[in-house]
Each structure stands twice: as C-alpha cells, then as structure tokens.
Scaffold this motif. Structure first.
Motif, PDB file in Angstrom:
ATOM      1  N   LEU A 175      35.062  38.547  49.762  1.00 32.30           N
ATOM      2  CA  LEU A 175      36.022  37.449  49.802  1.00 32.30           C
ATOM      3  C   LEU A 175      36.933  37.466  48.587  1.00 32.30           C
ATOM      4  N   THR A 176      36.355  37.747  47.422  1.00 33.43           N
ATOM      5  CA  THR A 176      37.161  37.782  46.202  1.00 33.43           C
ATOM      6  C   THR A 176      38.231  38.861  46.289  1.00 33.43           C
ATOM      7  N   ARG A 177      37.836  40.071  46.746  1.00 29.31           N
ATOM      8  CA  ARG A 177      38.811  41.163  46.865  1.00 29.31           C
ATOM      9  C   ARG A 177      39.873  40.824  47.907  1.00 29.31           C
ATOM     10  N   LEU A 178      39.444  40.255  49.023  1.00 26.42           N
ATOM     11  CA  LEU A 178      40.362  39.953  50.106  1.00 26.42           C
ATOM     12  C   LEU A 178      41.377  38.893  49.699  1.00 26.42           C
ATOM     13  N   LEU A 179      40.902  37.796  49.086  1.00 28.91           N
ATOM     14  CA  LEU A 179      41.803  36.729  48.669  1.00 28.91           C
ATOM     15  C   LEU A 179      42.720  37.187  47.541  1.00 28.91           C
ATOM     16  N   GLY A 180      42.183  38.004  46.623  1.00 25.19           N
ATOM     17  CA  GLY A 180      43.019  38.533  45.553  1.00 25.19           C
ATOM     18  C   GLY A 180      44.119  39.422  46.096  1.00 25.19           C
ATOM     19  N   SER A 181      43.769  40.216  47.093  1.00 23.15           N
ATOM     20  CA  SER A 181      44.760  41.099  47.706  1.00 23.15           C
ATOM     21  C   SER A 181      45.845  40.299  48.406  1.00 23.15           C
ATOM     22  N   LEU A 182      45.442  39.237  49.118  1.00 22.73           N
ATOM     23  CA  LEU A 182      46.425  38.403  49.803  1.00 22.73           C
ATOM     24  C   LEU A 182      47.364  37.722  48.813  1.00 22.73           C
ATOM     25  N   ARG A 183      46.801  37.240  47.688  1.00 20.77           N
ATOM     26  CA  ARG A 183      47.649  36.607  46.689  1.00 20.77           C
ATOM     27  C   ARG A 183      48.664  37.588  46.134  1.00 20.77           C
ATOM     28  N   GLN A 189      49.842  40.225  47.670  1.00 19.26           N
ATOM     29  CA  GLN A 189      50.827  40.614  48.676  1.00 19.26           C
ATOM     30  C   GLN A 189      51.919  39.573  48.860  1.00 19.26           C
ATOM     31  N   THR A 190      51.644  38.313  48.565  1.00 17.85           N
ATOM     32  CA  THR A 190      52.688  37.302  48.691  1.00 17.85           C
ATOM     33  C   THR A 190      53.800  37.530  47.680  1.00 17.85           C
ATOM     34  N   ALA A 191      53.500  38.341  46.652  1.00 15.48           N
ATOM     35  CA  ALA A 191      54.516  38.627  45.641  1.00 15.48           C
ATOM     36  C   ALA A 191      55.198  39.961  45.883  1.00 15.48           C
ATOM     37  N   ASP A 192      54.396  41.012  46.158  1.00 13.86           N
ATOM     38  CA  ASP A 192      55.019  42.350  46.279  1.00 13.86           C
ATOM     39  C   ASP A 192      55.143  42.853  47.704  1.00 13.86           C
ATOM     40  N   GLU A 193      54.528  42.104  48.709  1.00 16.12           N
ATOM     41  CA  GLU A 193      54.671  42.441  50.123  1.00 16.12           C
ATOM     42  C   GLU A 193      54.261  43.875  50.447  1.00 16.12           C
ATOM     43  N   GLN A 194      53.232  44.362  49.774  1.00 12.05           N
ATOM     44  CA  GLN A 194      52.679  45.670  50.095  1.00 12.05           C
ATOM     45  C   GLN A 194      51.605  45.493  51.173  1.00 12.05           C
ATOM     46  N   PRO A 195      51.285  46.546  51.942  1.00 13.86           N
ATOM     47  CA  PRO A 195      50.264  46.418  52.979  1.00 13.86           C
ATOM     48  C   PRO A 195      48.941  45.934  52.421  1.00 13.86           C
ATOM     49  N   VAL A 196      48.272  45.081  53.170  1.00  8.75           N
ATOM     50  CA  VAL A 196      46.987  44.547  52.722  1.00  8.75           C
ATOM     51  C   VAL A 196      45.881  45.553  52.993  1.00  8.75           C
ATOM     52  N   PRO A 197      45.145  45.997  51.940  1.00 13.48           N
ATOM     53  CA  PRO A 197      44.068  46.964  52.161  1.00 13.48           C
ATOM     54  C   PRO A 197      42.868  46.314  52.804  1.00 13.48           C
ATOM     55  N   ALA A 198      42.036  47.116  53.402  1.00 12.55           N
ATOM     56  CA  ALA A 198      40.803  46.617  54.013  1.00 12.55           C
ATOM     57  C   ALA A 198      39.891  46.097  52.949  1.00 12.55           C
ATOM     58  N   PRO A 199      39.118  45.024  53.210  1.00 14.37           N
ATOM     59  CA  PRO A 199      38.193  44.488  52.219  1.00 14.37           C
ATOM     60  C   PRO A 199      37.044  45.442  51.942  1.00 14.37           C
ATOM     61  N   GLY A 249      38.181  41.894  58.105  1.00  8.39           N
ATOM     62  CA  GLY A 249      38.675  40.963  57.105  1.00  8.39           C
ATOM     63  C   GLY A 249      39.103  39.641  57.712  1.00  8.39           C
ATOM     64  N   ARG A 250      39.768  39.708  58.882  1.00  5.71           N
ATOM     65  CA  ARG A 250      40.214  38.489  59.543  1.00  5.71           C
ATOM     66  C   ARG A 250      39.010  37.647  59.969  1.00  5.71           C
ATOM     67  N   GLN A 251      37.964  38.310  60.489  1.00 11.92           N
ATOM     68  CA  GLN A 251      36.766  37.585  60.912  1.00 11.92           C
ATOM     69  C   GLN A 251      36.097  36.901  59.731  1.00 11.92           C
ATOM     70  N   LEU A 252      36.098  37.580  58.580  1.00 12.08           N
ATOM     71  CA  LEU A 252      35.491  37.013  57.377  1.00 12.08           C
ATOM     72  C   LEU A 252      36.204  35.720  56.980  1.00 12.08           C
ATOM     73  N   LEU A 253      37.530  35.721  57.034  1.00 13.35           N
ATOM     74  CA  LEU A 253      38.300  34.535  56.685  1.00 13.35           C
ATOM     75  C   LEU A 253      38.094  33.419  57.717  1.00 13.35           C
ATOM     76  N   ILE A 254      38.002  33.783  58.988  1.00 20.20           N
ATOM     77  CA  ILE A 254      37.773  32.782  60.029  1.00 20.20           C
ATOM     78  C   ILE A 254      36.438  32.085  59.811  1.00 20.20           C
TER      79      ILE A 254
END
Length: 265
Positions: free
Chosen positions: A245-253, A255-265, A213-218
């Motif tokens: 990308l849609t799942r990953l960015l949605g998950s990050l958004r 997590q900024t609210a509920d601070e739960q662990p970020v799942p793998a894309p 996921g990190r590589q995808l964002l990079i």
C-alpha cells in the motif's frame, strides 16, 4: 381471484408473480392477475415520480413516465431469479424517469460523447444494481463497460446538466419560505472542492493500475478492510500488505505530478 391477494402490496409481490408464471400467458386469468399486480404497484411509481418533482418537468409527465417504467418492470421481472421485485422495479422505473429528463431537458451544452455514453452507463448501472444489490461505483461501471474511469465520471457529471436556474432565483430557507437569491448564497469555498479535484486528477491513474493494485485499493478504501483482513485474503503478512500500500500510494502521489506510468505494486 382469491381473497389472499387483495391485501398484497408491492413490497411482497413475489407470490403473485409465481402465480402469474403458472397461468396461461394468453388466458383471461393471466391478464387479470397482471392487471392486479400493476394496480398494487402503482403507489411505487407514484412515489418515485414525486421524488423527481420540481425539477422543471410537469408532474403529470413524470407520473406517466414512472408508471410506464413500472409496467415494464412487471413484464420483465423474472421471479425464478430469487431477487425481490422491489430491487428490480426501482432501478427500472428510475431509469425511465431519468431517460425522460435526458431526452427532454438539456439546457447546458454537453459533449456528444457524454450524451451517447450516458444511456449505456444508465443501463449498466441498472444491471449492476440488480446484480450487486447496491449502487455500483465508477470503477465497477468502467470495468463493466471496458471504458476509462474518467469517461464514466464525465458522463455522470453530464447527467446533472438537465436543468439550470437563474442566479436571481430566491433560495428557500429551512421553512420553505423564499429568502436570499441563489447568487447571494455564494461566496464560501466548498470544503469538498479539493477532494473533488483530487478525485478527477487521480481517476485516470487508477484506471491504469494492474488488477492486483486496483483490487488492493478497493479492499482498503472502498470496502474499508483492515490491513490484517487483506493479508488474510492474500495469504501474506500484514507487513507485506502495508509495504504494498505504501509503494502504491506513493507511486500514485508521484504520478499526479509527473504523469508517468504507474508501476505495478
């Protein structure tokens, strides 16, 4: 010494280092050639010292520090790596000047952790700069040192705590003349404030991402590759990349609210 070396400059010093490598380290020719290289590289040290002038330290001290860094660069440079001397010398000299500021000017309170980590981050940044031939990102520094991205961010911010200035100090206008005080220039909201705040918020979440996921964002946001170019690298369809990308960015958004662990894309 031959006349061909008399017109050398630090931008094209590699042939001199090749010659130096072939001389007896304990012989007079080696010493004379080393002195010659140092002589032609002095303008580089002077230039970097001037870049840091006006930041609360005497220029003579900065010049001496920069020249010491330049001598260190001359003695440490390995011409057999194929890297240009300039790409090695500039980070080395700048590192010495920054260390001078770190060791002599700390008017603001900086946590011990950030002070201790700063030296490690500086050396890692210099090494990565030589390896990548560019300045490393915070994520690359965090990966290199195996620390959290937020720790790198805090350390880089702490590096700017070398000097303070009174709010009553006159600011300079475009012509360099004294104008309003620093305090009088305040009042407007910095348009980058929200971006900075968002960056600090999401940094720990990015550090928790799996490597894929990190590589995808990079690729997408640091190297600005298109979805099609990423798809080619991964051997998948562009639609598949878009969904990831849609799942990953949605998950990050989220997590900024509920601070739960970020799942793998």
């Amino acid at each position: 010494m031959s006349q061909t070396t008399d017109n050398r400059t630090y931008e094209h010093a590699e042939p001199l280092f090749t010659h130096l490598m072939l001389t007896d380290p304990h012989g007079p020719e080696h010493a004379a050639l080393r002195d010659r290289i140092i002589e032609i590289c002095l303008p580089l040290a002077d230039h970097i010292a001037r870049k840091y002038a006006g930041r609360g330290e005497a220029f003579d001290d900065l010049l001496q520090t920069a020249r010491l860094g330049m001598v260190m660069a001359v003695d440490r440079y390995d011409v057999t790596t194929g890297s240009p001397f300039l790409g090695f010398a500039v980070p080395t000299i700048m590192g010495e000047v920054r260390r001078h500021f770190r060791d002599h000017i700390w008017p603001l309170h900086v946590p011990r952790r950030e002070k201790e980590l700063q030296g490690t981050v500086r050396m890692a940044a210099e090494e990565l700069s030589r390896r990548l031939q560019r300045s490393p990102t915070a994520i690359e520094l965090a990966t290199e040192l195996d620390v959290q991205v937020i720790d790198i961010t805090r350390t880089l911010v702490a590096a700017n705590a070398f000097q303070t200035r009174s709010l009553d100090t006159p600011a300079r206008d475009n012509d360099g003349e004294p104008g309003m005080t620093v305090a009088e220039t305040f009042g407007a909201e910095d348009p980058s404030y929200c971006l900075t705040e968002d960056t600090i918020t999401v940094a720990p979440l990015l550090a928790q991402l799996p490597p894929e996921g990190r590589q995808l964002l990079i690729w997408r946001f640091y190297e600005t590759l298109s979805q099609g170019e990423i798809a080619e690298r991964l051997g998948v369809s562009q639609m598949s990349v878009s969904r990831k990308l849609t799942r990953l960015l949605g998950s990050l958004r989220a997590q900024t609210a509920d601070e739960q662990p970020v799942p793998a894309p």
